[in-house]
Enzyme design. Structure first.
Site, short mmCIF file in Angstrom:
data_model
loop_
_atom_site.label_atom_id
_atom_site.label_comp_id
_atom_site.label_asym_id
_atom_site.label_seq_id
_atom_site.Cartn_x
_atom_site.Cartn_y
_atom_site.Cartn_z
N LYS A 10 -4.61 -4.70 -1.26
CA LYS A 10 -4.26 -3.31 -0.96
C LYS A 10 -3.01 -2.61 -1.69
O LYS A 10 -2.63 -1.68 -2.30
CB LYS A 10 -4.19 -2.93 0.53
CG LYS A 10 -5.64 -3.23 1.01
CD LYS A 10 -5.53 -3.04 2.56
CE LYS A 10 -4.36 -3.98 3.26
NZ LYS A 10 -4.64 -5.34 3.22
N ARG A 90 -4.64 0.59 11.81
CA ARG A 90 -5.23 -0.88 11.85
C ARG A 90 -5.85 -1.10 13.40
O ARG A 90 -6.56 -2.16 13.86
CB ARG A 90 -4.15 -2.00 11.95
CG ARG A 90 -3.82 -2.49 10.65
CD ARG A 90 -2.47 -3.35 10.66
NE ARG A 90 -2.40 -4.45 10.06
CZ ARG A 90 -1.71 -4.54 8.80
NH1 ARG A 90 -1.36 -3.68 8.16
NH2 ARG A 90 -1.83 -5.61 8.37
N ARG A 128 1.17 -15.94 -2.71
CA ARG A 128 1.88 -14.84 -2.90
C ARG A 128 3.22 -14.88 -2.99
O ARG A 128 3.94 -15.58 -2.24
CB ARG A 128 1.50 -13.54 -2.01
CG ARG A 128 2.45 -12.55 -2.03
CD ARG A 128 1.88 -11.30 -1.31
NE ARG A 128 1.52 -11.55 0.04
CZ ARG A 128 0.96 -10.74 0.86
NH1 ARG A 128 0.64 -9.78 0.64
NH2 ARG A 128 0.62 -11.19 2.17
N ARG A 161 6.46 -14.33 1.79
CA ARG A 161 6.89 -13.60 3.20
C ARG A 161 6.62 -14.78 4.34
O ARG A 161 6.10 -15.63 4.01
CB ARG A 161 5.83 -12.76 3.14
CG ARG A 161 5.92 -11.33 2.61
CD ARG A 161 4.92 -10.64 2.62
NE ARG A 161 3.91 -10.23 3.80
CZ ARG A 161 3.02 -9.26 3.85
NH1 ARG A 161 2.71 -8.51 2.99
NH2 ARG A 161 2.21 -9.38 4.80
N ARG A 172 -3.47 -13.50 11.66
CA ARG A 172 -3.56 -12.11 11.01
C ARG A 172 -5.10 -11.85 10.63
O ARG A 172 -5.53 -10.74 10.89
CB ARG A 172 -2.98 -12.07 9.72
CG ARG A 172 -1.30 -11.97 10.09
CD ARG A 172 -0.66 -12.19 8.96
NE ARG A 172 -0.73 -11.41 7.65
CZ ARG A 172 -0.31 -11.70 6.34
NH1 ARG A 172 -0.03 -13.12 6.13
NH2 ARG A 172 -0.58 -10.96 5.36
P1 AP5 Z 1 -1.58 -8.06 -1.97
O1 AP5 Z 1 -1.97 -6.87 -2.56
O2 AP5 Z 1 -0.07 -8.24 -1.45
O3 AP5 Z 1 -2.63 -8.05 -0.63
P2 AP5 Z 1 -2.68 -6.91 0.67
O4 AP5 Z 1 -4.02 -6.59 0.81
O5 AP5 Z 1 -1.58 -5.88 0.46
O6 AP5 Z 1 -2.26 -7.73 1.78
P3 AP5 Z 1 -1.05 -7.87 2.79
O7 AP5 Z 1 -0.81 -9.38 3.29
O8 AP5 Z 1 0.17 -7.41 2.41
O9 AP5 Z 1 -1.72 -7.10 3.97
P4 AP5 Z 1 -1.45 -7.10 5.54
O10 AP5 Z 1 -2.18 -6.23 5.69
O11 AP5 Z 1 -1.64 -8.41 6.26
O12 AP5 Z 1 0.04 -6.86 5.44
P5 AP5 Z 1 1.13 -5.79 5.88
O13 AP5 Z 1 2.25 -6.05 4.97
O14 AP5 Z 1 0.26 -4.53 5.79
O15 AP5 Z 1 -2.49 -9.23 -2.60
C1 AP5 Z 1 -2.20 -10.50 -1.84
C2 AP5 Z 1 -1.98 -11.59 -3.12
O16 AP5 Z 1 -3.17 -11.73 -3.86
C3 AP5 Z 1 -0.98 -11.38 -4.19
O17 AP5 Z 1 -0.28 -12.64 -4.54
C4 AP5 Z 1 -1.86 -10.62 -5.36
O18 AP5 Z 1 -0.95 -11.02 -6.50
C5 AP5 Z 1 -3.05 -11.35 -5.16
N1 AP5 Z 1 -4.33 -10.63 -5.80
C6 AP5 Z 1 -4.50 -9.18 -5.34
N2 AP5 Z 1 -5.69 -8.69 -5.90
C7 AP5 Z 1 -6.04 -9.86 -6.64
C8 AP5 Z 1 -7.06 -9.90 -7.20
N3 AP5 Z 1 -7.99 -8.71 -7.55
N4 AP5 Z 1 -7.62 -11.04 -7.63
C9 AP5 Z 1 -6.78 -12.18 -7.47
N5 AP5 Z 1 -5.69 -12.08 -6.85
C10 AP5 Z 1 -5.16 -10.95 -6.26
O19 AP5 Z 1 1.66 -6.13 7.33
C11 AP5 Z 1 2.12 -7.34 7.78
C12 AP5 Z 1 2.50 -7.38 9.48
O20 AP5 Z 1 3.07 -6.00 9.70
C13 AP5 Z 1 1.16 -7.15 10.16
O21 AP5 Z 1 0.72 -8.48 10.31
C14 AP5 Z 1 1.73 -6.59 11.40
O22 AP5 Z 1 2.43 -7.41 12.05
C15 AP5 Z 1 2.69 -5.48 10.96
N6 AP5 Z 1 2.06 -4.10 10.53
C16 AP5 Z 1 1.78 -3.79 9.58
N7 AP5 Z 1 1.27 -2.38 9.74
C17 AP5 Z 1 0.82 -2.60 11.15
C18 AP5 Z 1 0.16 -1.28 11.80
N8 AP5 Z 1 -0.31 -0.31 11.00
N9 AP5 Z 1 0.02 -1.54 13.07
C19 AP5 Z 1 0.64 -2.90 13.52
N10 AP5 Z 1 1.30 -3.66 12.98
C20 AP5 Z 1 1.24 -3.47 11.57
#
Ligand code: AP5
Length: 214
Positions: A10, A90, A128, A161, A172
């Site tokens: 995403k 979420r 990542r 991270r 997660r």
């Molecule tokens: P990447 O694009 O970084 O993936 P992503 O879907 O953005 O994954 P995240 O881990 O960032 O999502 P998340 O939802 O767990 O974390 P968030 O920061 O929102 O890609 C991942 C890897 O794959 C990269 O290395 C990339 O290069 C590779 N890749 C990408 N596309 C690819 C492809 N097509 N093929 C191969 N490789 C690929 O949240 C973190 C924490 O914050 C949560 O755990 C929670 O504690 C808190 N938080 C955030 N939002 C909320 C909320 N709304 N409510 C409550 N807590 C929240």
């Protein structure tokens, strides 16, 4: 809205869409709740201190905190011409709060679900790396930099991270299954859900995403 499991891509895609929008005169704000929380952690704020405990364990930050943060963010000037929500909502209460704050004036145009088999996600997350300077997202094998540990774009140091440890990743994914996955039927029932096969290469996913968004 971009919806999908941790590691589904995403953030990678939202950054590209926002860059393309800025370059073509169709600006769109990338609103990532994860990035916003990490900025609070880096700045050492009280919110960041509280959030870090939840994030490092792979758990969700309480709804009330997140909802207030997003409501404020979507009211900022750069979000007036449109936004991509990445990582929000979420939970069902977050989705309901979003509906309430958008009302009928700014309807949600689509929810794009990034579908990736779970077996692929762990490898994406453990590999990542993120640039400490510009936030660019890399991967040790899927998207490596020319020099290990150094961002190709600005020479910034690559960091891992703190929630990309295997134990936190498992948590997660569990949290995603139990609290976020039910949102798929919530948006499917409203005929807003579009699905994209995000297990393909980032470039192929990007092309399809642009078509879908247009
Ligand atoms: P990447 O694009 O970084 O993936 P992503 O879907 O953005 O994954 P995240 O881990 O960032 O999502 P998340 O939802 O767990 O974390 P968030 O920061 O929102 O890609 C991942 C890897 O794959 C990269 O290395 C990339 O290069 C590779 N890749 C990408 N596309 C690819 C492809 N097509 N093929 C191969 N490789 C690929 O949240 C973190 C924490 O914050 C949560 O755990 C929670 O504690 C808190 N938080 C955030 N939002 C909320 C909320 N709304 N409510 C409550 N807590 C929240």
């Amino acid at each position: 809205m971009f919806l999908g499991a941790p590691g589904a891509g995403k953030g990678t895609q939202a950054k590209q869409v926002a860059e393309r929008g800025a370059a073509t005169g169709a600006p769109i704000a990338h609103i990532s709740t994860g990035d916003m929380l990490r900025a609070q952690v880096s700045a050492g704020t009280e919110l960041g201190r509280q959030a870090k405990g939840f994030m490092d364990q792979g758990q969700l930050v309480p709804d009330a905190v997140i909802i207030a943060m997003v409501q404020q963010r979507i009211g900022e000037p750069d979000a007036k011409s449109g936004w991509i929500l990445d990582g929000f909502p979420r939970t069902l209460p977050q989705a309901e709060a979003l509906d309430e704050s958008l009302g009928d004036s700014t309807p949600l145009s689509a929810v794009i679900y990034f579908a990736v088999p779970e077996a692929e996600l762990v490898g994406r997350l453990t590999g990542r790396r993120t640039c400490a300077k510009c936030g660019a997202i890399w991967h040790v094998t899927n998207k490596p930099t020319k020099v290990a540990g150094v961002c190709d774009l600005d020479g910034g140091e690559l960091t891992q991270r703190s929630d990309d440890r295997e134990e936190a990743i498992r948590e997660r994914l569990d949290v995603y299954r139990s609290q976020t996955e039910p949102l798929l039927s919530y948006y499917r029932n409203r005929e807003l859900l579009r699905e994209i096969d995000a297990s393909r290469s980032p470039a192929v996913v990007f092309e399809e995403l642009l078509k879908l968004m247009q």
